[in-house]
Design an enzyme around this catalytic site. Structure first.
Site, mmCIF file in Angstrom:
data_model
loop_
_atom_site.group_PDB
_atom_site.id
_atom_site.type_symbol
_atom_site.label_atom_id
_atom_site.label_comp_id
_atom_site.label_asym_id
_atom_site.label_seq_id
_atom_site.Cartn_x
_atom_site.Cartn_y
_atom_site.Cartn_z
ATOM 1 N N ASP A 1 -7.439 -5.654 -13.718
ATOM 2 C CA ASP A 1 -8.620 -6.322 -13.183
ATOM 3 C C ASP A 1 -9.471 -6.902 -14.311
ATOM 4 O O ASP A 1 -9.641 -6.274 -15.363
ATOM 5 C CB ASP A 1 -9.437 -5.304 -12.377
ATOM 6 N N ASP B 1 -3.665 1.181 9.616
ATOM 7 C CA ASP B 1 -4.388 2.447 9.766
ATOM 8 C C ASP B 1 -3.472 3.468 10.424
ATOM 9 O O ASP B 1 -3.061 3.300 11.569
ATOM 10 C CB ASP B 1 -5.641 2.196 10.616
ATOM 11 N N GLU C 1 -5.210 -10.223 -14.395
ATOM 12 C CA GLU C 1 -6.160 -11.090 -13.701
ATOM 13 C C GLU C 1 -7.130 -11.581 -14.760
ATOM 14 O O GLU C 1 -8.049 -10.870 -15.163
ATOM 15 C CB GLU C 1 -6.926 -10.342 -12.605
ATOM 16 N N ASP D 1 -8.893 6.150 11.972
ATOM 17 C CA ASP D 1 -10.317 6.109 11.625
ATOM 18 C C ASP D 1 -10.826 4.684 11.412
ATOM 19 O O ASP D 1 -11.975 4.487 11.010
ATOM 20 C CB ASP D 1 -10.601 6.968 10.391
ATOM 21 N N ASP E 1 -4.677 3.022 5.326
ATOM 22 C CA ASP E 1 -4.429 4.214 4.509
ATOM 23 C C ASP E 1 -2.953 4.285 4.112
ATOM 24 O O ASP E 1 -2.151 3.412 4.462
ATOM 25 C CB ASP E 1 -4.847 5.478 5.274
ATOM 26 N N ASN F 1 -4.217 6.959 10.632
ATOM 27 C CA ASN F 1 -4.852 8.152 11.220
ATOM 28 C C ASN F 1 -5.930 7.840 12.254
ATOM 29 O O ASN F 1 -6.555 8.754 12.789
ATOM 30 C CB ASN F 1 -5.444 9.044 10.120
#
Length: 550
Positions: free
Chosen positions: A210, A24, A267, A28, A32, A26
């Site tokens: 996916d 992380d 996948e 929050d 990210d 930032n």
């Protein structure tokens, strides 16, 4: 560009980034792009060739980002397109390629097309992009067929008109908020092709596809009849249907038009290695995960059989095998292997959670399994945190569970959150250094302190150093990556595989004692790396692997 550089994917080690839980930047509480960019040097020191980033697109996160609302933008909680382009450039500067995730089976219900479909009503062109059908029963009150969602419950959701009148149903093989798209519709095909080009033009090196085996459905959407068409042999109404191969041929042509060519990994949970290899024919996708290896029991015979099957079938179509032990959808392998040997065949937490577990034994086996995997010919995928030996978090409070499986199963299945808990970077910091806020989006257990990256950095016997050493040897040794595999005679309960380079140079053996009494090393062997300590007599104990030079 050399042939080796173009074919980098044939023997690469790829690191999977579940961006929400990686780092992380930032504060929050959510991972990210800033956090990922700040940890690129960790990945470079680890020695990986590429990263695969789970979906970073705008999404309501009904299914961890696999409910995509816009395929050609960045979720603001992760950053923006400029930051994504900077990440690609910074990774490339470290000789790390970048693969993205593409989710072609379904959209988010917040995708503009689906909103248009709901507003347009039955029989409209907008609804033809999805799989809307009238219900069965006197008033359409029953689902159109008996298909079940992968997350539990029926695979159909009924739409209510603006005046409150129930009307058609739409198909969702996954969450209710993930409507399946109609791959018979030319606009669907064209839109996904545009997405491929959008990211390829920005420097992305490839895509993980996916649920690559579920995109095409049988016309008429018939019921699944047990014992008739419920097997994956080409006759299932939505699994591994032949029509998917035309889609992938068109995608391969797009990827091959770039210099260097872009690559794909499928996948595809296709249990038959021969049918899985069909996705890897020369004009289709380059690679596909060998999930049979992931689900193999911790038994020498089971491991060897699955390795042999994957290599044999892939070799027939000129493709490398692609190995993986953990990912964002399965229980982390130290926790699977902490159970009885057969527990590996149950790939998710809910399969094994009721079984007695020995975490130290699981980590010992996991270290050995990793050396086995990295000694095999082909491509290997690592899941973030496995280089720290992270276990599955099995006791997340139920009020913090985020995976839709929990709700859709009627609170009977915990789902996949246990392998998605944010990473521990620094033992002494709040949130173990995941980010400035110290409050990650999923709670971390106290045991993560012993697994934190800074703790392992200081311990030369740590899992982190084992991974670094293994990847350094794999990259430097002429017999590893490409080349042949030959099984050597070894005691029951063990595996011994020899590798030689294409030129015949570089004697290398991986000896894995899966379940035997301690075994002696060959007289002329030099230990390059061991997953754990040898006995006082220099023998390899059970649940230990060694790499030998001779």
């Amino acid at each position: 560009m050399s042939v080796h550089e173009q074919d980098w994917w044939r023997n690469a080690v790829v690191y999977q980034v579940y961006i929400r839980s990686f780092a992380d930047g930032n504060g929050d509480g959510t991972g990210d792009l800033a956090g990922l960019r700040s940890r690129l040097d960790h990945l470079a020191r680890l020695g990986v060739d590429a990263i695969w980033i789970n979906p970073w697109y705008p999404s309501p996160l009904a299914d961890g980002g696999y409910d995509v609302a816009d395929y050609r933008a960045i979720n603001p909680m992760f950053g923006d397109t400029a930051q994504a382009e900077a990440l690609i450039a910074e990774a490339h500067a470290r000789d790390i390629r970048v693969l993205l995730d593409i989710v072609p089976n379904h959209h988010s219900d917040e995708h503009v097309w689906f909103r248009q479909a709901l507003a347009a009503g039955p029989g409209s062109p907008e609804r033809e992009r999805y799989l809307f059908r009238d219900g069965r029963g006197e008033n359409g009150e029953l689902p159109p067929n008996n298909w079940e969602s992968m997350f539990g419950g029926p695979a159909w959701e009924r739409v209510v008109a603006p005046d409150g009148t129930p009307e058609q149903w739409y198909l969702h093989l996954f969450d209710i908020r993930q409507p399946d798209v109609n791959w018979e519709h030319p606009e669907v095909r064209a839109d996904f092709e545009e997405t491929l080009r959008f990211w390829f033009d920005r420097g992305v090196d490839g895509f993980r596809v996916d649920v690559a085996n579920s995109m095409v459905k049988e016309p008429g959407l018939p019921d699944i009849v047990e014992g008739v068409n419920d097997a994956q042999d080409g006759g299932h109404p939505y699994l591994d249907r032949d029509g998917v191969h035309d889609i992938f041929r068109s995608w391969r042509r797009i990827g091959d038009a770039y210099d260097p060519p872009r690559v794909f990994v499928a996948e595809a949970w296709v249990p038959d290695p021969q049918r899985l290899a069909r996705y890897l024919r020369p004009d289709e996708l380059q690679t596909a995960f060998s999930f049979n290896f992931l689900t193999a029991a911790w038994l020498a015979e089971d491991l060897r059989d699955n390795i042999d099957d994957a290599i044999a079938e892939n070799t027939r179509v000129g493709a490398p095998a692609t190995w993986v032990l953990s990912n964002h959808d399965v229980c982390r392998h130290p926790s699977r292997l902490a159970r009885k040997p057969e527990a590996g065949r149950g790939w998710n937490l809910d399969d094994v959670i009721a079984l007695p577990a020995d975490p130290e034994l699981g980590l010992c086996r996991a270290r050995a399994a990793t050396l086995l995997m990295l000694a095999l010919p082909g491509t290997a995928y690592l899941y973030q945190g496995e280089e720290l030996g992270l276990p599955e978090v099995e006791d997340i409070p139920t009020d913090r569970l985020d995976d839709p499986t929990w709700e859709l199963s009627g609170h009977t299945l915990r789902g996949r959150d246990g392998c998605r808990v944010p990473l521990p970077w620094a033992a002494g910091e709040p949130g173990f250094g995941f980010g400035p806020s110290g409050t990650p989006w999923l709670p971390q257990p106290e045991v993560f302190a012993r697994h934190a990256a800074d703790v392992q950095e200081a311990d030369p016997e740590s899992v982190l150093h084992l991974y670094r050493d293994a990847l350094a040897i794999r990259r430097a040794h002429p017999a590893l990556g490409g080349g042949a595999l030959t099984w050597q005679e070894s005691p029951e309960g063990t595996l011994a595989l020899a590798r030689t380079s294409d030129s015949g140079d570089g004697g290398f053996t991986c000896l894995v004692n899966v379940s035997s009494a301690p075994v002696s090393l060959p007289e002329d062997a030099e230990v390059m790396l061991s997953s754990g300590p040898l006995t006082a007599r220099g023998e390899v104990p059970a649940d230990t692997a060694v790499w030998l030079r001779h």
